[in-house]
Design an enzyme around this catalytic site. Sequence first.
Site, PDB file in Angstrom:
ATOM      1  CG  LEU A 119      54.140 -43.276-120.486  1.00  0.00           C
ATOM      2  CD1 LEU A 119      55.105 -43.527-119.334  1.00  0.00           C
ATOM      3  CD2 LEU A 119      54.805 -43.573-121.815  1.00  0.00           C
ATOM      4  CG  ASP A 120      49.523 -49.230-123.496  1.00  0.00           C
ATOM      5  OD1 ASP A 120      48.367 -49.097-123.909  1.00  0.00           O
ATOM      6  OD2 ASP A 120      50.013 -50.333-123.160  1.00  0.00           O
ATOM      7  CB  ALA A 121      47.815 -50.039-118.953  1.00  0.00           C
ATOM      8  CG  HIS A 204      48.666 -47.925-128.511  1.00  0.00           C
ATOM      9  ND1 HIS A 204      48.982 -48.268-127.219  1.00  0.00           N
ATOM     10  CD2 HIS A 204      47.321 -47.689-128.521  1.00  0.00           C
ATOM     11  CE1 HIS A 204      47.885 -48.254-126.480  1.00  0.00           C
ATOM     12  NE2 HIS A 204      46.873 -47.896-127.234  1.00  0.00           N
ATOM     13  CD  GLU A 283      52.483 -44.602-124.517  1.00  0.00           C
ATOM     14  OE1 GLU A 283      51.279 -44.508-124.432  1.00  0.00           O
ATOM     15  OE2 GLU A 283      53.188 -43.638-124.678  1.00  0.00           O
TER      16      GLU A 283
END
Length: 283
Positions: A119-121, A204, A283
């Site tokens: 998962l993206d930050a 993303h 994401e």
Amino acid sequence: MTPFEIPPWDADAEPQGVRLQKVMAAAGVASRRVSEQLIEAGRVEVNGQVVTELGRRIDPVTDLVAVDGMAVQLDPEKRYVMLNKPTGVVSSLQDERGRPDLRRWTDEFEERLFNVGRLDAETSGLLILTNDGDLAHVLAHPSFGVLKTYIAKVDGRVTPQTLATLTHGIDLEDGPIKADKARLLDVERDHSIVEVTLHSGRNHIVRRMLDAVGHPVVELVRRSFGPLNLGSLKAGAVRELTKAEVGKLLTLSREATGSGSSGSGSSDAAGSAEHPDADEDGE
């Protein structure tokens, strides 16, 4: 003894394997007596075949057991954990730039756990931590089509036409993409709340899709992953999956691979889940 003679059966030899009902009881399916009743009722399968005899012995390491069509994890060393990853945390076990990473949670467990996908930050939500390499491969690899659902707060007022565009497909720089489902949950003054479900694992992808239709993401959270739902788990909290949840994941894995194999992989086999070129989970 000539080559054509059959050696006598050794009455003192130990039977091979472990009785099925004992294995089921050890796995927490039910007591040994209730497990026997399940077997006699024809509700138990071993390697895809219904078993009704109580004397059946199996190898818990290699044989696959299911009850009422639901896979059973026989390996007590496998662990499955759900994390509601907060924003600001990178999906890595060691970040080279010194940012907060997943060790804060994985260090709580004796087993070497790793994240399934990423998962993206700046994306929060459901992240699976496990040491089951085979299962991680199925869940993270986009070729198996495991659905994931995201809730996005976006700029602007999303219209039904925009939702149709998302599900019919749009062209991005790395190829066409479409959501499996998209629906509008709420419209605020300057923002909309949109639910997007898809099986792509491109980097993303949810953010890029929504940006492409003119609605940049303000906040993004993953609410579900395959049969798992985040529920009321608070940000930063972890919990072990229930036996029913593990069963659903293993059943999905066995059905996806078509080999009836899951839950016996090594942690090394799932290292690809952390690889920078692996599934970025949308994401």
